[in-house]
Write an enzyme that holds these catalytic residues in place. Sequence first.
Site, mmCIF file in Angstrom:
data_model
loop_
_atom_site.group_PDB
_atom_site.id
_atom_site.type_symbol
_atom_site.label_atom_id
_atom_site.label_comp_id
_atom_site.label_asym_id
_atom_site.label_seq_id
_atom_site.Cartn_x
_atom_site.Cartn_y
_atom_site.Cartn_z
ATOM 1 N N TYR A 1 3.092 9.926 -0.692
ATOM 2 C CA TYR A 1 4.179 9.356 0.119
ATOM 3 C C TYR A 1 5.542 9.574 -0.548
ATOM 4 C CZ TYR A 1 0.364 6.659 2.388
ATOM 5 O OH TYR A 1 -0.782 6.257 3.021
ATOM 6 N N LYS B 1 2.597 -1.070 8.884
ATOM 7 C CA LYS B 1 3.874 -0.569 8.368
ATOM 8 C C LYS B 1 4.973 -0.851 9.375
ATOM 9 C CE LYS B 1 7.085 2.894 8.810
ATOM 10 N NZ LYS B 1 7.735 3.365 10.062
ATOM 11 N N SER B 2 6.117 -1.290 8.897
ATOM 12 C CA SER B 2 7.315 -1.326 9.726
ATOM 13 C C SER B 2 8.529 -1.270 8.819
ATOM 14 C CB SER B 2 7.371 -2.600 10.586
ATOM 15 O OG SER B 2 8.592 -2.613 11.308
ATOM 16 N N VAL B 3 9.589 -0.629 9.307
ATOM 17 C CA VAL B 3 10.867 -0.689 8.598
ATOM 18 C C VAL B 3 11.848 -1.591 9.342
ATOM 19 C CG1 VAL B 3 10.618 1.558 7.463
ATOM 20 C CG2 VAL B 3 11.678 1.432 9.741
ATOM 21 N N ASN C 1 4.646 -9.255 12.066
ATOM 22 C CA ASN C 1 3.286 -8.803 11.752
ATOM 23 C C ASN C 1 2.566 -9.732 10.781
ATOM 24 O OD1 ASN C 1 3.770 -6.670 13.438
ATOM 25 N ND2 ASN C 1 4.122 -5.168 11.814
ATOM 26 N N HIS D 1 -7.681 9.484 -2.124
ATOM 27 C CA HIS D 1 -7.022 9.456 -0.812
ATOM 28 C C HIS D 1 -7.887 10.067 0.306
ATOM 29 C CE1 HIS D 1 -2.672 9.265 0.888
ATOM 30 N NE2 HIS D 1 -3.534 9.073 1.861
ATOM 31 N N ILE E 1 -2.973 -3.215 6.821
ATOM 32 C CA ILE E 1 -1.721 -2.897 6.115
ATOM 33 C C ILE E 1 -0.712 -2.292 7.086
ATOM 34 C CG2 ILE E 1 -2.570 -2.678 3.742
ATOM 35 C CD1 ILE E 1 -3.124 0.306 4.339
ATOM 36 N N LEU F 1 -2.262 -0.354 13.868
ATOM 37 C CA LEU F 1 -1.672 -0.422 15.215
ATOM 38 C C LEU F 1 -1.775 0.934 15.923
ATOM 39 C CD1 LEU F 1 1.596 -2.348 14.170
ATOM 40 C CD2 LEU F 1 -0.550 -3.335 15.046
ATOM 41 N N LYS G 1 -2.715 5.749 -4.372
ATOM 42 C CA LYS G 1 -3.814 6.684 -4.070
ATOM 43 C C LYS G 1 -3.606 8.014 -4.776
ATOM 44 C CE LYS G 1 -3.666 4.673 0.572
ATOM 45 N NZ LYS G 1 -2.230 4.560 0.912
ATOM 46 N N ASP H 1 0.837 -1.202 0.000
ATOM 47 C CA ASP H 1 0.000 0.000 0.000
ATOM 48 C C ASP H 1 0.870 1.249 0.000
ATOM 49 O OD1 ASP H 1 -2.937 1.101 0.719
ATOM 50 O OD2 ASP H 1 -1.442 2.256 1.820
HETATM 51 P P1 NDP Z 1 0.765 1.514 11.849
HETATM 52 O O1 NDP Z 1 -0.433 1.468 12.727
HETATM 53 O O2 NDP Z 1 0.978 0.443 10.846
HETATM 54 O O3 NDP Z 1 2.031 1.612 12.815
HETATM 55 C C1 NDP Z 1 3.351 1.776 12.331
HETATM 56 C C2 NDP Z 1 4.231 2.055 13.519
HETATM 57 O O4 NDP Z 1 4.201 0.940 14.412
HETATM 58 C C3 NDP Z 1 5.672 2.279 13.148
HETATM 59 O O5 NDP Z 1 6.189 3.250 14.065
HETATM 60 C C4 NDP Z 1 6.318 0.924 13.386
HETATM 61 O O6 NDP Z 1 7.676 1.091 13.758
HETATM 62 C C5 NDP Z 1 5.513 0.408 14.545
HETATM 63 N N1 NDP Z 1 5.363 -1.061 14.517
HETATM 64 C C6 NDP Z 1 5.088 -1.834 13.442
HETATM 65 N N2 NDP Z 1 5.036 -3.119 13.788
HETATM 66 C C7 NDP Z 1 5.272 -3.183 15.115
HETATM 67 C C8 NDP Z 1 5.372 -4.255 16.032
HETATM 68 N N3 NDP Z 1 5.190 -5.526 15.646
HETATM 69 N N4 NDP Z 1 5.621 -3.957 17.323
HETATM 70 C C9 NDP Z 1 5.792 -2.667 17.724
HETATM 71 N N5 NDP Z 1 5.720 -1.609 16.888
HETATM 72 C C10 NDP Z 1 5.468 -1.873 15.588
HETATM 73 O O7 NDP Z 1 0.803 2.982 11.171
HETATM 74 P P2 NDP Z 1 0.771 3.639 9.729
HETATM 75 O O8 NDP Z 1 0.249 5.002 9.951
HETATM 76 O O9 NDP Z 1 2.034 3.474 9.021
HETATM 77 O O10 NDP Z 1 -0.378 2.846 8.946
HETATM 78 C C11 NDP Z 1 -0.120 1.697 8.154
HETATM 79 C C12 NDP Z 1 -0.310 2.018 6.692
HETATM 80 O O11 NDP Z 1 -1.620 2.525 6.432
HETATM 81 C C13 NDP Z 1 0.592 3.149 6.175
HETATM 82 O O12 NDP Z 1 1.926 2.759 6.051
HETATM 83 C C14 NDP Z 1 -0.096 3.504 4.907
HETATM 84 O O13 NDP Z 1 0.191 2.544 3.898
HETATM 85 C C15 NDP Z 1 -1.563 3.418 5.330
HETATM 86 N N6 NDP Z 1 -2.085 4.741 5.752
HETATM 87 C C16 NDP Z 1 -3.083 5.299 4.983
HETATM 88 C C17 NDP Z 1 -3.615 6.517 5.308
HETATM 89 C C18 NDP Z 1 -4.714 7.075 4.470
HETATM 90 O O14 NDP Z 1 -5.055 8.257 4.645
HETATM 91 N N7 NDP Z 1 -5.286 6.322 3.559
HETATM 92 C C19 NDP Z 1 -3.140 7.298 6.459
HETATM 93 C C20 NDP Z 1 -2.118 6.615 7.243
HETATM 94 C C21 NDP Z 1 -1.649 5.379 6.883
HETATM 95 P P3 NDP Z 1 8.936 0.741 12.806
HETATM 96 O O15 NDP Z 1 8.570 1.071 11.387
HETATM 97 O O16 NDP Z 1 10.003 1.645 13.343
HETATM 98 O O17 NDP Z 1 9.243 -0.706 13.004
#
Ligand code: NDP
Length: 275
Positions: free
Chosen positions: A52, A232-234, A242, A110, A230, A192, A77, A47
Amino acid sequence: MTGNVPTVKLNNGVEIPQLGFGVFQVPDDETTTAVSAALEAGYRSIDTAAIYGNEAGVGRALAASGLPREDLFVTTKLWNADQGHDATLRAFDASLAKLGLDHVDLYLIHWPTPARDLYADTWKALEKLAADGRIRAAGVSNFQPSHLQRLLDTSDLVPAVNQVELHPGLQQAELRAFHTQHGIATEAWSPLAQGAVLNDPEITAIADRTGKSPAQVVLRWHLQLGNIVIPKSVTPARIRQNLDVFDFTLTDDDMAAIAATDRGLRTGPDPDEFN
Ligand code: NDP
């Protein structure tokens, strides 16, 4: 199923993996590494979004993976500034070029940006892209019931998906019921809550009992509700963790305990106000 991930059948018959990989806030040059790690771990749905700034990074990882295109599910999007029929078609071409693809699986508006009053016109462009086979499914993001109703009233094409902020702190019961009534799949962004729910005692208690992490418990809650997610993590270990959520089940009591943590926790903008 794609790998061990179940699919959700959308209202046009297209199947989307129920769990995919999000790349919001990942810089373009780091995106290729992150998406490559996700594909290696077994994710097949990615996604991204024009805003982005990392569609090219996603595209590089898809190409390098050597995976057949039909095994991948790619969502991008349309950004707010590109709404309107003709501008949408131009923006779509630009996204496709950056991704290095000839079609995307799911294209989303979006945000509704109600003050611009262009989303119904924009939707007509998505109708054209779908009719031309350049997108396999058309959907929206951050639409409230009133915005969805406007599309239902002005188009024969029902959005396949509405991607909205949804997590235990913001459970979106009214919106989810509207989706069910109209055959729109619910996709959860920030599943999350960007970490804001991972210390909730109701969730850590279930994590302790099941031997899973709080994030895995939250993802499992989404999956059992039928949401598409969906995360996200790096972080490579979290990317793998996940996806490792298909070997345990939350009980009815667990689901009820998490339901009780709903508290209007919006981490992102209010869709009625964001333009
Ligand atoms: P998430 O809820 O997926 O959380 C991501 C955060 O949680 C990061 O800081 C990550 O850290 C941390 N994390 C991930 N896995 C774990 C784990 N197993 N344990 C502890 N911490 C964890 O947030 P997002 O806002 O990124 O949402 C996910 C996706 O949704 C986005 O990437 C995007 O694709 C989409 N999105 C869409 C939007 C829209 O308007 N349509 C708006 C916002 C998001 P780290 O990366 O450092 O590991």
